[in-house]
Design an enzyme around this catalytic site. Structure first.
Site, PDB file in Angstrom:
ATOM      1  N   GLY A  17       5.402  -9.920   4.022  1.00  0.00           N
ATOM      2  CA  GLY A  17       6.167  -9.741   5.259  1.00  0.00           C
ATOM      3  C   GLY A  17       5.470 -10.407   6.439  1.00  0.00           C
ATOM      4  N   LYS A  58       5.401  -9.500   9.360  1.00  0.00           N
ATOM      5  CA  LYS A  58       4.827  -8.581  10.352  1.00  0.00           C
ATOM      6  C   LYS A  58       3.299  -8.700  10.365  1.00  0.00           C
ATOM      7  CE  LYS A  58       4.413  -4.039  10.224  1.00  0.00           C
ATOM      8  NZ  LYS A  58       3.046  -3.838  10.737  1.00  0.00           N
ATOM      9  N   ARG A 118       3.208   2.866   9.209  1.00  0.00           N
ATOM     10  CA  ARG A 118       2.538   3.691  10.223  1.00  0.00           C
ATOM     11  C   ARG A 118       3.520   4.330  11.203  1.00  0.00           C
ATOM     12  NH1 ARG A 118      -3.119   2.116  10.172  1.00  0.00           N
ATOM     13  NH2 ARG A 118      -3.291   0.366   8.767  1.00  0.00           N
ATOM     14  N   SER A 131       7.289  -0.282   9.716  1.00  0.00           N
ATOM     15  CA  SER A 131       5.889  -0.185   9.314  1.00  0.00           C
ATOM     16  C   SER A 131       5.648   1.188   8.715  1.00  0.00           C
ATOM     17  CB  SER A 131       5.001  -0.365  10.548  1.00  0.00           C
ATOM     18  OG  SER A 131       3.700   0.111  10.279  1.00  0.00           O
ATOM     19  N   MET A 140       0.849  -1.197   0.000  1.00  0.00           N
ATOM     20  CA  MET A 140       0.000   0.000   0.000  1.00  0.00           C
ATOM     21  C   MET A 140       0.886   1.249   0.000  1.00  0.00           C
ATOM     22  SD  MET A 140      -3.452  -0.927   2.012  1.00  0.00           S
ATOM     23  CE  MET A 140      -2.882  -0.602   3.664  1.00  0.00           C
ATOM     24  N   GLY A 176      11.648  -2.534   5.019  1.00  0.00           N
ATOM     25  CA  GLY A 176      10.979  -3.843   5.069  1.00  0.00           C
ATOM     26  C   GLY A 176      10.438  -4.216   3.686  1.00  0.00           C
ATOM     27  N   HIS A 177       9.768  -3.256   3.031  1.00  0.00           N
ATOM     28  CA  HIS A 177       9.262  -3.521   1.672  1.00  0.00           C
ATOM     29  C   HIS A 177      10.430  -3.804   0.721  1.00  0.00           C
ATOM     30  CE1 HIS A 177       5.838  -0.846   3.108  1.00  0.00           C
ATOM     31  NE2 HIS A 177       5.201  -1.934   2.718  1.00  0.00           N
TER      32      HIS A 177
HETATM   33  O1  PAF Z   1      -0.044  -5.715   3.493  1.00  0.00           O
HETATM   34  C1  PAF Z   1      -0.506  -4.812   2.755  1.00  0.00           C
HETATM   35  O2  PAF Z   1       0.161  -3.810   2.472  1.00  0.00           O
HETATM   36  C2  PAF Z   1      -1.915  -4.952   2.205  1.00  0.00           C
HETATM   37  O3  PAF Z   1      -2.757  -5.568   3.123  1.00  0.00           O
HETATM   38  C3  PAF Z   1      -1.960  -5.668   0.853  1.00  0.00           C
HETATM   39  C4  PAF Z   1      -1.501  -7.094   0.942  1.00  0.00           C
HETATM   40  C5  PAF Z   1      -1.099  -4.919  -0.155  1.00  0.00           C
HETATM   41  C6  PAF Z   1      -3.407  -5.681   0.315  1.00  0.00           C
HETATM   42  O4  PAF Z   1      -3.914  -4.396   0.186  1.00  0.00           O
END
Ligand code: PAF
Length: 282
Positions: free
Chosen positions: A149, A151, A189, A187, A30, A36-37
């Site tokens: 992930g 998490k 957030r 995260s 998102m 992490g990503h």
């Molecule tokens: O983990 C996330 O960022 C979301 O839940 C995902 C898997 C992209 C679905 O919107």
């Protein structure tokens, strides 16, 4: 990196790659990307020929309108990061492109009792929204492998179930939690934390480590209570801290020398944080 906003254009590009026997790795996100990503992108690059990342803030998985509105969307910074890490394709659709005018959730399947506990209990309908968008994305990208992930451990179980039922050619990769130097799980957030909250936030990981350390045949009874003592109750509201079976998320009421996961969710100021730790069988 090639940027697609339209599903048809992405589908066409991926078809041409598949025709050349390219293996497609997919990292759905998102946005508000962090290390992490990026570790998911790096793993996807190591396993696959073409890495597709999606950035889509999915409205149907939010349970509070204000959370959806304030969800961070730093798209230019995200694009720079993905380019710096050699991601091949970014899919960044609009809400209309993903849903048309129908924002209804797919709640036609029961993904098991673990959907209704923990995050499912705190955020009713959340996993229906996740499944709705993940299904759409898997149908579009038709990846060989996906990277999620740890998490969001409960989400990983839900997606694994979806894959087993409906997309059984996809290989699911559970990727370890990326942490800041002080242990805070990375995260999107975290950027909402005030300076004072950020200093306290690593207490979550201390609590998880304490529970893991105490999860032995002699000390299991006190494990979650002692873990909770690591969290400052003046600063945090603990939603749950539970020691559960790794596969069913059933809370354990006795010592079990099997695969266990400790999961925690708290509210600190305006921010909700989750984290978990695995305790594998001896
Ligand atoms: O983990 C996330 O960022 C979301 O839940 C995902 C898997 C992209 C679905 O919107």
């Amino acid at each position: 990196m090639i940027l697609f906003q339209q599903s048809n254009a992405l589908r066409g590009f991926l078809e041409s790659q598949k025709a050349q026997n390219k293996r497609i790795g997919f990292v759905p996100t998102m946005g508000a990307l962090h290390a992490g990503h990026i570790s998911l992108i790096t793993q996807a690059k190591a396993n696959c020929d073409i890495v597709v990342c999606s950035i889509f803030v999915n409205p149907t998985q939010f349970t509070q309108a204000s959370d959806l509105e304030t969800y961070p969307r730093p798209i230019s910074k995200d694009i720079e990061l993905l380019e710096a890490h050699a991601c091949d394709v970014l899919f960044h659709p609009s809400v209309e492109e993903m849903y048309g005018s129908d924002l209804s959730k797919d709640n036609s399947n029961d993904y098991g009792s673990f959907v209704h506990v923990l995050e499912g209990a705190s955020r009713p309908g959340h996993f229906d929204g996740v499944v709705t968008v993940v299904k759409k994305l898997f149908e579009l990208v038709r990846p060989d492998e996906v990277f999620f992930g740890q998490k969001d451990y409960q989400q990983c179980l839900v997606v694994q179930t979806l894959i087993n039922r409906s997309f059984n050619t996809i290989k699911f990769n559970l990727c370890v939690i990326a942490r800041e130097a002080d242990g805070l799980a990375m995260s999107s957030r975290n950027i909402r934390l005030s300076e004072a909250e950020r200093i306290l936030a690593p207490q979550l990981y201390l609590a998880l480590k304490k529970a893991k350390q105490l999860w032995t045949v002699e000390t299991w009874k006190t494990a979650s209570n002692e873990a909770l003592k690591e969290i400052d109750s003046n600063a945090f509201t603990v939603e749950y801290l539970k020691i559960c079976d790794q596969n069913t998320l059933e809370e354990l009421s006795h010592f079990q020398n099997s695969a266990v996961v400790v999961l925690v969710a708290v509210q600190i100021g305006k921010t909700r944080l989750i984290d978990n730790i695995l305790i594998d069988k001896d």
